[in-house]
Design an enzyme around this catalytic site. Structure first.
Site, PDB file in Angstrom:
ATOM      1  N   ASP A  49       0.882  -1.161   0.000  1.00 20.03           N
ATOM      2  CA  ASP A  49       0.000   0.000   0.000  1.00 20.03           C
ATOM      3  C   ASP A  49       0.922   1.214   0.000  1.00 20.03           C
ATOM      4  O   ASP A  49       1.533   1.549   1.015  1.00 20.03           O
ATOM      5  CB  ASP A  49      -0.884  -0.049   1.262  1.00 20.03           C
ATOM      6  CG  ASP A  49      -1.623   1.264   1.508  1.00 20.03           C
ATOM      7  OD1 ASP A  49      -1.635   2.126   0.616  1.00 20.03           O
ATOM      8  OD2 ASP A  49      -2.202   1.402   2.612  1.00 20.03           O
ATOM      9  N   LYS A 110       2.928  11.100  -3.864  1.00 22.32           N
ATOM     10  CA  LYS A 110       1.724  10.538  -4.484  1.00 22.32           C
ATOM     11  C   LYS A 110       0.787  11.645  -4.989  1.00 22.32           C
ATOM     12  O   LYS A 110      -0.046  11.413  -5.853  1.00 22.32           O
ATOM     13  CB  LYS A 110       1.023   9.668  -3.439  1.00 22.32           C
ATOM     14  CG  LYS A 110      -0.065   8.780  -3.987  1.00 22.32           C
ATOM     15  CD  LYS A 110      -0.506   7.813  -2.911  1.00 22.32           C
ATOM     16  CE  LYS A 110      -1.737   7.049  -3.275  1.00 22.32           C
ATOM     17  NZ  LYS A 110      -2.124   6.120  -2.199  1.00 22.32           N
ATOM     18  N   GLU A 217      -7.229   0.681  -4.148  1.00 24.76           N
ATOM     19  CA  GLU A 217      -7.134   0.590  -2.685  1.00 24.76           C
ATOM     20  C   GLU A 217      -8.437   0.092  -2.019  1.00 24.76           C
ATOM     21  O   GLU A 217      -8.390  -0.820  -1.198  1.00 24.76           O
ATOM     22  CB  GLU A 217      -6.717   1.944  -2.113  1.00 24.76           C
ATOM     23  CG  GLU A 217      -5.247   2.219  -2.383  1.00 24.76           C
ATOM     24  CD  GLU A 217      -4.836   3.674  -2.234  1.00 24.76           C
ATOM     25  OE1 GLU A 217      -5.626   4.488  -1.722  1.00 24.76           O
ATOM     26  OE2 GLU A 217      -3.704   4.002  -2.645  1.00 24.76           O
ATOM     27  N   ASP A 243     -12.723   4.820   2.171  1.00 25.07           N
ATOM     28  CA  ASP A 243     -11.274   4.783   2.435  1.00 25.07           C
ATOM     29  C   ASP A 243     -10.710   6.202   2.372  1.00 25.07           C
ATOM     30  O   ASP A 243     -10.535   6.760   1.289  1.00 25.07           O
ATOM     31  CB  ASP A 243     -10.625   3.876   1.359  1.00 25.07           C
ATOM     32  CG  ASP A 243      -9.114   3.793   1.503  1.00 25.07           C
ATOM     33  OD1 ASP A 243      -8.568   4.377   2.451  1.00 25.07           O
ATOM     34  OD2 ASP A 243      -8.479   3.138   0.657  1.00 25.07           O
TER      35      ASP A 243
END
Ligand code: AMP
Length: 558
Positions: A49, A110, A217, A243
């Site tokens: 992850d 990211k 994810e 999430d």
């Protein structure tokens, strides 16, 4: 037959080639000390992850998933890279040095990966970061650091590759020194576009990983939830995964049953996370300091870094208590800073962000054509989902429904990725052998076309959003001018009816079209999206059978 090692972090023993049964017999015969036993193949598949603020790595071990602990004893690792005068540090070590090297400590890669420098979100972020980001060739953002007396420039995928290499190193050292953890499943937010996905694959390759698959994810979290609840193997359940992490929000609706994880719809925001809350709190403190001390420290990288760490800590505390103190010693020129932050104040400052989180929830329900009464479980994933106000708003949407907090919000995504990695490399046993993942494309994909009898350009959707992947679709087009010799195919992703308002993916041109009046030549355009969500487009002139196409590549501009 596989090659096995047996041992723990302190040492390993080569057991040679064996099947699992004889290996277990061997293990039972041996008088091992009661230390933690690890059995694994010599080339292990791992799940990573790759988070905005924290990353987590996991692996399937014999009959369960293990979260692999880093050398600081932490189950998650900071997604930071710090360039000191003499070394490059990655992970928790890098985070521990941010106070000393604020302009050389890189985080949030990211938020940059696969984006263009001149995008609005990038421009906004650049203003908040203590490190320098400049415009590189083809509008690519480049991070600038000083390392060993030299100025160096890195793309976001270079920084992400360093974090990924660290995660691989953690896996190899935890599993045992002789194991190569090269094969990996890496997760991305489901709302990542084609260019962000490709850049993540590139980062994996740069880290020396063989990227088995990129998975979404929330889908990975759903796998963790399904396994935890054994839901994958009992009656069908409709599950919403909410999430919310450090940088992104992802919402997915799945139907889980009989080992099939079937994503019905996905929605989200690739630029909405805990980092935004931290920044709000930092700005508040800067303003308060300005009022109290008449000093503006908004441009001081070292001071902002100190504030960010203090504010994140306070934010986390406010999920469990109603007030907390923010104390920053020697914040600026020896002046300390102290303020009491209440949960009410935090909620007031962040309410628009919390409300924004509910938009993808409603969009996802709409796209899946599912009523709230049909959703069996609403599962919380990601560190920011611990915030009570968000939970309250979510519960309001679902008319008071109890939210599911049974899975570890920090680890669920890596857990699911590890299961998928093991499944793809044929390493799972028992029930998991029947495991199937059906995912969807998050954004519509199409061609820019001209409307009949007008020169207006529009987006002709070929693959609508939330189509099951892998997917292949075709469309038919013709010429708009008499005796046109060539046709250019421009490909976009996004939901705007005006192609130019969407994300431009690439274009190619078919030349040598036989002379004909407009509307006569016929072309078939093929759109193919693979299981990673990566797109290829080709077009065929139906009269000459001439065919041309492209695999959508990064670094494109228009
Ligand atoms: P993730 O990307 O899932 O690792 O989430 C990391 C984000 O969750 C960071 O912004 C953290 O500050 C945030 N976070 C972790 N724990 C909490 C908490 N107890 N309350 C609020 N935010 C949290």
């Amino acid at each position: 037959m596989s090659k096995f090692w047996i041992g723990d972090k302190k040492g390993t023993e080569d057991l040679g080639t064996a099947d699992l049964k004889s290996l277990l017999q061997l293990y039972l015969l041996q008088d091992f000390q009661p230390r933690k036993l690890i059995m694994t193949e010599d080339n292990h598949a791992i799940g990573i992850d790759l988070g905005t603020t924290y990353s987590c790595v996991a692996a399937w071990q014999a009959d369960h998933v293990e979260i692999l602990v880093n050398d600081h004893g932490n189950r998650t690792t900071r997604s930071y890279v710090t360039f000191t005068d003499s070394k490059r540090l990655v992970g928790d070590e890098a985070f521990n040095q941010v106070g000393r090297f604020p302009a050389n400590s890189i985080f949030d890669a990211k938020r940059l990966i696969g984006r263009r420098f001149n995008e609005e979100t990038v421009q906004k972020d650049v203003k908040c970061w203590p490190f320098k980001v400049i415009e590189g060739p083809a509008d690519k953002p480049l991070i600038v650091v000083n390392h060993k007396g030299e100025e160096k420039k890195f793309a976001a995928e270079d920084i992400s590759s360093m974090v990924l290499a660290k995660m691989r190193e953690i896996a190899e050292s935890y599993l045992c020194s002789k194991i190569s953890a090269k094969n990996a499943v890496i997760t991305v937010p489901s709302y990542f576009n084609d260019s962000q996905r490709q850049a993540t694959i590139e980062a994996g390759k740069l880290a020396g990983l063989n990227v088995l698959r990129i998975i979404n994810e929330p889908t990975a979290a759903a796998i963790a939830y399904g396994i935890d609840k054994k839901a994958g193997w009992f009656n069908k359940r409709n599950v919403m995964i909410f999430d919310w992490g450090g940088g992104t929000l992802d919402v997915s609706l799945l139907t889980i049953g009989n080992g099939v994880f079937d994503v019905k719809a996905t929605a989200g925001d690739t630029h909405l996370g805990g980092e935004d809350l931290d920044n709000r709190m930092v700005n508040y403190c800067v303003e308060e300091f300005k009022t109290k001390q008449n000093v503006d420290i908004g441009g001081n990288a070292k001071a902002l870094r100190k504030a960010k760490t203090a504010c994140e800590k306070a934010k986390k505390a406010l999920s469990f208590s109603f007030d907390t103190d923010i104390e920053i010693d020697s914040w600026y020129k020896g002046e300390d800073f102290h303020t009491t932050f209440t949960r009410d104040k935090f909620e007031e400052l962040s309410m628009d962000i919390f409300n924004k989180c509910m938009e993808p929830v409603n969009k996802c329900l709409e796209d899946a054509k599912m009523d709230i009464s049909e959703v069996d479980d609403v599962v919380l994933v990601g560190g920011s989902s611990r915030i009570p106000k968000v939970q309250e708003l979510l519960q309001e949407v679902f008319k008071g429904k109890e939210l599911c907090k049974s899975i570890n919000p920090d680890e669920a995504v890596a857990y699911g990725a590890a299961v998928q990695a093991a499944s793809l490399s044929g390493n799972v046993t028992g029930k998991l052998q029947d495991f199937t993942l059906l995912d969807v494309t998050p954004l519509s994909l199409g061609l820019e076309l001209v409307k009949h009898d007008s020169s207006e350009l529009y987006m002709n959707v070929v693959i609508p959003r939330n189509s099951r992947i892998p997917v292949s679709k075709t469309t038919h087009v013709t010429t708009v001018d008499d005796y046109q010799e060539s046709v250019t195919f421009s490909i976009y992703e996004g939901e705007s009816k005006v192609a130019k308002n969407n994300n431009f993916l690439g274009e190619f041109t078919l030349h040598g079209i036989p002379p004909a009046p407009k509307g006569v030549p016929k072309f078939t355009v093929y759109f193919d999206m693979d299981a990673n969500g990566v797109l290829s487009v080709s077009a065929e002139d139906m009269s000459t059978r001439q065919k041309k196409g492209i695999k959508i590549k990064r670094d494109r501009t228009k």
